[in-house]
Design a protein around this motif. Structure first.
Motif, PDB file in Angstrom:
ATOM      1  N   GLY A 131     -12.032  -4.249   1.097  1.00 37.89           N
ATOM      2  CA  GLY A 131     -12.383  -3.006   0.415  1.00 37.89           C
ATOM      3  C   GLY A 131     -12.479  -3.197  -1.083  1.00 37.89           C
ATOM      4  N   ALA A 132     -12.714  -2.087  -1.782  1.00 37.92           N
ATOM      5  CA  ALA A 132     -12.900  -2.178  -3.223  1.00 37.92           C
ATOM      6  C   ALA A 132     -11.651  -2.716  -3.909  1.00 37.92           C
ATOM      7  CB  ALA A 132     -13.284  -0.811  -3.784  1.00 37.92           C
ATOM      8  N   MET A 133     -10.475  -2.485  -3.309  1.00 37.03           N
ATOM      9  CA  MET A 133      -9.277  -2.920  -4.012  1.00 37.03           C
ATOM     10  C   MET A 133      -9.146  -4.437  -4.105  1.00 37.03           C
ATOM     11  SD  MET A 133      -5.810  -2.527  -2.042  1.00 37.03           S
ATOM     12  CE  MET A 133      -5.630  -1.968  -0.424  1.00 37.03           C
ATOM     13  N   ALA A 134      -9.890  -5.150  -3.256  1.00 35.30           N
ATOM     14  CA  ALA A 134      -9.841  -6.615  -3.316  1.00 35.30           C
ATOM     15  C   ALA A 134     -10.341  -7.128  -4.666  1.00 35.30           C
ATOM     16  CB  ALA A 134     -10.681  -7.219  -2.188  1.00 35.30           C
ATOM     17  N   TYR A 135     -11.284  -6.397  -5.288  1.00 35.07           N
ATOM     18  CA  TYR A 135     -11.898  -6.915  -6.527  1.00 35.07           C
ATOM     19  C   TYR A 135     -10.929  -6.882  -7.693  1.00 35.07           C
ATOM     20  CZ  TYR A 135     -15.553  -6.167  -3.235  1.00 35.07           C
ATOM     21  OH  TYR A 135     -16.260  -6.183  -2.061  1.00 35.07           O
ATOM     22  N   THR A 136      -9.998  -5.940  -7.686  1.00 36.03           N
ATOM     23  CA  THR A 136      -8.973  -5.923  -8.736  1.00 36.03           C
ATOM     24  C   THR A 136      -8.090  -7.165  -8.601  1.00 36.03           C
ATOM     25  OG1 THR A 136      -9.038  -3.511  -8.807  1.00 36.03           O
ATOM     26  CG2 THR A 136      -7.095  -4.556  -9.754  1.00 36.03           C
ATOM     27  N   PHE A 137      -7.741  -7.517  -7.336  1.00 30.06           N
ATOM     28  CA  PHE A 137      -6.947  -8.738  -7.117  1.00 30.06           C
ATOM     29  C   PHE A 137      -7.734  -9.987  -7.519  1.00 30.06           C
ATOM     30  CE2 PHE A 137      -4.496  -5.943  -4.320  1.00 30.06           C
ATOM     31  CZ  PHE A 137      -3.202  -6.375  -4.589  1.00 30.06           C
ATOM     32  N   LEU A 189       7.394  -0.309  10.835  1.00 30.66           N
ATOM     33  CA  LEU A 189       8.261  -0.468   9.664  1.00 30.66           C
ATOM     34  C   LEU A 189       9.599  -1.105  10.009  1.00 30.66           C
ATOM     35  CD1 LEU A 189       8.002   2.600   7.287  1.00 30.66           C
ATOM     36  CD2 LEU A 189       6.824   0.421   7.212  1.00 30.66           C
ATOM     37  N   LYS A 190      10.114  -0.796  11.214  1.00 35.08           N
ATOM     38  CA  LYS A 190      11.504  -1.200  11.491  1.00 35.08           C
ATOM     39  C   LYS A 190      11.651  -2.476  12.297  1.00 35.08           C
ATOM     40  CE  LYS A 190      13.375   3.417  11.019  1.00 35.08           C
ATOM     41  NZ  LYS A 190      12.778   4.478  11.839  1.00 35.08           N
ATOM     42  N   ASN A 191      10.916  -2.600  13.388  1.00 35.03           N
ATOM     43  CA  ASN A 191      11.061  -3.847  14.157  1.00 35.03           C
ATOM     44  C   ASN A 191       9.746  -4.327  14.751  1.00 35.03           C
ATOM     45  OD1 ASN A 191      11.053  -1.672  15.854  1.00 35.03           O
ATOM     46  ND2 ASN A 191      12.351  -2.607  17.408  1.00 35.03           N
ATOM     47  N   PRO A 192       8.826  -4.708  13.859  1.00 37.03           N
ATOM     48  CA  PRO A 192       7.528  -5.193  14.350  1.00 37.03           C
ATOM     49  C   PRO A 192       7.699  -6.544  15.055  1.00 37.03           C
ATOM     50  CG  PRO A 192       7.742  -5.600  11.998  1.00 37.03           C
ATOM     51  CD  PRO A 192       8.946  -4.793  12.395  1.00 37.03           C
ATOM     52  N   ASP A 193       6.958  -6.730  16.160  1.00 37.61           N
ATOM     53  CA  ASP A 193       6.917  -8.055  16.765  1.00 37.61           C
ATOM     54  C   ASP A 193       6.149  -8.966  15.817  1.00 37.61           C
ATOM     55  OD1 ASP A 193       8.216  -7.148  19.083  1.00 37.61           O
ATOM     56  OD2 ASP A 193       6.326  -6.351  19.872  1.00 37.61           O
ATOM     57  N   LYS A 194       6.598 -10.205  15.714  1.00 46.55           N
ATOM     58  CA  LYS A 194       5.987 -11.146  14.784  1.00 46.55           C
ATOM     59  C   LYS A 194       5.064 -12.110  15.543  1.00 46.55           C
ATOM     60  CE  LYS A 194       8.543 -10.407  10.907  1.00 46.55           C
ATOM     61  NZ  LYS A 194       8.189 -10.681   9.520  1.00 46.55           N
ATOM     62  N   PRO A 195       4.037 -12.629  14.950  1.00 45.20           N
ATOM     63  CA  PRO A 195       3.585 -12.396  13.579  1.00 45.20           C
ATOM     64  C   PRO A 195       3.101 -10.959  13.348  1.00 45.20           C
ATOM     65  CG  PRO A 195       2.504 -14.336  14.540  1.00 45.20           C
ATOM     66  CD  PRO A 195       3.228 -13.652  15.640  1.00 45.20           C
ATOM     67  N   PHE A 196       3.437 -10.458  12.180  1.00 47.73           N
ATOM     68  CA  PHE A 196       3.083  -9.104  11.780  1.00 47.73           C
ATOM     69  C   PHE A 196       2.035  -9.204  10.667  1.00 47.73           C
ATOM     70  CE2 PHE A 196       4.963  -5.141   9.431  1.00 47.73           C
ATOM     71  CZ  PHE A 196       3.840  -4.401   9.753  1.00 47.73           C
ATOM     72  N   VAL A 197       0.871  -8.623  10.905  1.00 49.98           N
ATOM     73  CA  VAL A 197      -0.235  -8.695   9.948  1.00 49.98           C
ATOM     74  C   VAL A 197      -0.606  -7.288   9.488  1.00 49.98           C
ATOM     75  CG1 VAL A 197      -2.681  -9.289   9.681  1.00 49.98           C
ATOM     76  CG2 VAL A 197      -1.157 -10.835  10.913  1.00 49.98           C
ATOM     77  N   ALA A 198      -0.715  -7.092   8.195  1.00 48.00           N
ATOM     78  CA  ALA A 198      -1.201  -5.820   7.656  1.00 48.00           C
ATOM     79  C   ALA A 198      -2.561  -6.050   7.026  1.00 48.00           C
ATOM     80  CB  ALA A 198      -0.232  -5.273   6.620  1.00 48.00           C
ATOM     81  N   ILE A 199      -3.462  -5.105   7.238  1.00 48.41           N
ATOM     82  CA  ILE A 199      -4.788  -5.173   6.629  1.00 48.41           C
ATOM     83  C   ILE A 199      -4.935  -3.951   5.755  1.00 48.41           C
ATOM     84  CG2 ILE A 199      -7.263  -5.411   7.074  1.00 48.41           C
ATOM     85  CD1 ILE A 199      -6.243  -5.953  10.082  1.00 48.41           C
ATOM     86  N   LEU A 200      -5.203  -4.176   4.483  1.00 46.56           N
ATOM     87  CA  LEU A 200      -5.351  -3.037   3.576  1.00 46.56           C
ATOM     88  C   LEU A 200      -6.694  -3.102   2.881  1.00 46.56           C
ATOM     89  CD1 LEU A 200      -1.774  -2.849   1.993  1.00 46.56           C
ATOM     90  CD2 LEU A 200      -2.750  -1.365   3.741  1.00 46.56           C
ATOM     91  N   GLY A 201      -7.308  -1.941   2.768  1.00 46.28           N
ATOM     92  CA  GLY A 201      -8.591  -1.851   2.073  1.00 46.28           C
ATOM     93  C   GLY A 201      -8.706  -0.472   1.469  1.00 46.28           C
ATOM     94  N   GLY A 202      -9.943   0.016   1.396  1.00 46.93           N
ATOM     95  CA  GLY A 202     -10.135   1.338   0.819  1.00 46.93           C
ATOM     96  C   GLY A 202     -10.561   1.247  -0.617  1.00 46.93           C
ATOM     97  N   SER A 203     -10.531   2.384  -1.276  1.00 47.83           N
ATOM     98  CA  SER A 203     -11.195   2.425  -2.571  1.00 47.83           C
ATOM     99  C   SER A 203     -10.352   1.932  -3.728  1.00 47.83           C
ATOM    100  CB  SER A 203     -11.740   3.820  -2.841  1.00 47.83           C
ATOM    101  OG  SER A 203     -10.774   4.783  -2.525  1.00 47.83           O
ATOM    102  N   LYS A 204      -9.065   2.268  -3.745  1.00 50.49           N
ATOM    103  CA  LYS A 204      -8.300   1.962  -4.968  1.00 50.49           C
ATOM    104  C   LYS A 204      -6.968   1.276  -4.700  1.00 50.49           C
ATOM    105  CE  LYS A 204      -9.446   6.236  -7.307  1.00 50.49           C
ATOM    106  NZ  LYS A 204      -8.547   7.375  -7.278  1.00 50.49           N
TER     107      LYS A 204
END
Ligand code: ADP
Ligand code: MG
Length: 395
Positions: A220-226, A183-198
């Motif tokens: 994950g399932a949340m991709a379909y809403t996007f 959250l505070k000082n990630p080395d870059k490039p910083f990539v987040a991967i999010l998935g899951g149900s909702k």
């Protein structure tokens, strides 16, 4: 500032350690002792430093005292893990005169396990009288239970101001250091991967990470809403109809922050979310009307793996598909493998199901950090103050 257990002087002091011994049980047998083993470095250090160790935890969700949820099997396993070198005493309650006496008479090298904190409803109610009773057992308070740090209970927050000294244990320290770095000082490039149900479970995590990351990969399932919000055909996939405008807003926000928001370009689809369903690859991001998306497809896996390979920090929460069914687990496995093997990045996993998937697939020890707190890690990534961590702060 937070102090850690090895910053303190413990010789002869009563060291109250809030641990997470909420282990899976079958009858009166501990079926998985991971959580006990994870607390061992802190317990061992307190003993080595000459402390009188008092361990406190909850187990399950009792409605009052319940012999089925006694910590006795845990105390037995703990004694084994201590190699028979320390006598482990289980008290029959966590507060009261009997417990006070037992703690007072504690001999060098003995360890006390207080009976299940949640036998008293005052624990979760964060009752002050109860908190003061717990505090009266301690000279030093140590919290090593990250998994309950997002709850303001008597043993995680209420008692802390009533004890002279306080510190975090080693497990807590690892959580704070890795999640804090993300959250505070990630080395870059910083990539987040999010998935899951909702999407709705993860809105705050997305909002918190979006301004910080270089790329946000969504599966994950949340991709379909996007995808639906972008007008892509998603068939029978799980979509949160009331979150479509939110998804559009998040896509626009990503654009403003110059963050790449990467959605699946192909899928593994089926007819129902069970193992009875067939599993078919789609050629592109559209899903046929009678089908539902149940995993990311091979092209998406390759794109995600490339982002992971080039990153210096990767944080992952939420499986890429219905990973409990093997034919829909490949997306989750490939993300886990890319993080474990194909990158130099600092890799952090948060979320209960994601951590379970990584462990089940055998990649856990190749990650920089797999969080031990499902709900707590999500709240941390949302950027919220966790009461159990806040309580440890000294000025
Ligand atoms: P975490 O506990 O890691 O935060 P979540 O609880 O948000 O993760 O989501 C995990 C669940 O999401 C798993 O049970 C998984 O099967 C389900 N899931 C992921 N993708 C899909 C999908 N496409 N369709 C149905 N369920 C899915
Ligand atoms: Mg979950």
């Amino acid at each position: 500032m937070i102090r850690y257990i090895d910053d303190l002087q413990l010789t002869g002091k009563r060291v109250f350690i809030r641990v997470d011994f909420n282990v899976p049980m079958e009858g009166r047998r501990v079926t998985d002792d991971t959580r006990i083993r994870e607390a061992m470095p802190t317990i061992r250090r307190a003993l080595e430093m000459g402390g009188k160790v008092i361990l406190a935890s909850h187990l399950g969700r009792p409605k009052g005292p319940d012999p089925k949820l006694s910590l006795e099997p845990v105390a037995v396993r703990l004694a084994e893990l201590l190699g028979g070198k320390h006598e482990v005493i289980l008290t029959d309650d966590c507060v009261g005169d009997g417990v006070k006496k037992q703690v007072k008479e504690l001999k060098d090298g003995q360890v006390v396990v207080l009976e299940n904190l949640r036998f008293h409803k005052e624990e979760e109610a964060n009752d002050e009288t109860f908190a003061r009773e717990l505090a009266a057992l301690a000279d030093v308070y140590v919290n090593d239970a990250f998994g309950t740090a997002h709850r303001a209970h008597a043993s995680t927050a209420g008692m802390v101001p009533f004890v002279k000294e306080k510190a975090a244990g080693f497990l807590m320290r690892k959580e704070i250091e890795y999640l804090g770095k993300v959250l505070k000082n990630p080395d870059k490039p910083f990539v987040a991967i999010l998935g899951g149900s909702k999407v709705s479970d993860k809105i705050k995590v997305i909002e918190s990470l979006l301004p910080k990351v270089d790329a946000l990969l969504v599966g994950g399932a949340m991709a379909y809403t996007f995808l639906k919000a972008q007008g892509v055909e998603v068939g029978k996939s799980r979509v949160e109809g009331d979150k479509l405008s939110l998804a559009t807003r998040l896509l626009e926000a990503a654009h403003r922050f110059k963050t790449q928001l990467v959605l699946p370009v192909d899928h593994i689809v089926g007819t129902e979310p069970t193992e009875n369903s067939p599993a078919t690859e789609t050629p592109d991001n559209a899903i046929p009307p009678d089908m539902m998306g149940l995993d990311i497809g091979p092209k998406t896996r390759a794109i995600f793996a490339q982002h992971i390979r080039d990153a210096r920090t990767v944080v992952w929460n939420g499986p890429m598909g219905l990973f409990e069914v093997p034919k829909f687990a490949e997306g989750t496995r490939s993300v886990a493998a890319a993080m474990a093997i194909n990158t130099q990045a600092t890799t952090v996993i948060g979320g209960g199901d994601s951590a379970a998937a990584v462990e089940q697939m055998g990649f856990a020890d190749k990650m920089s950090h797999v969080s031990t707190g499902g709900g707590a890690s999500l709240e941390f990534l949302e950027g919220r103050d966790l009461p159990g961590i806040k309580a440890l702060e000294t000025r």
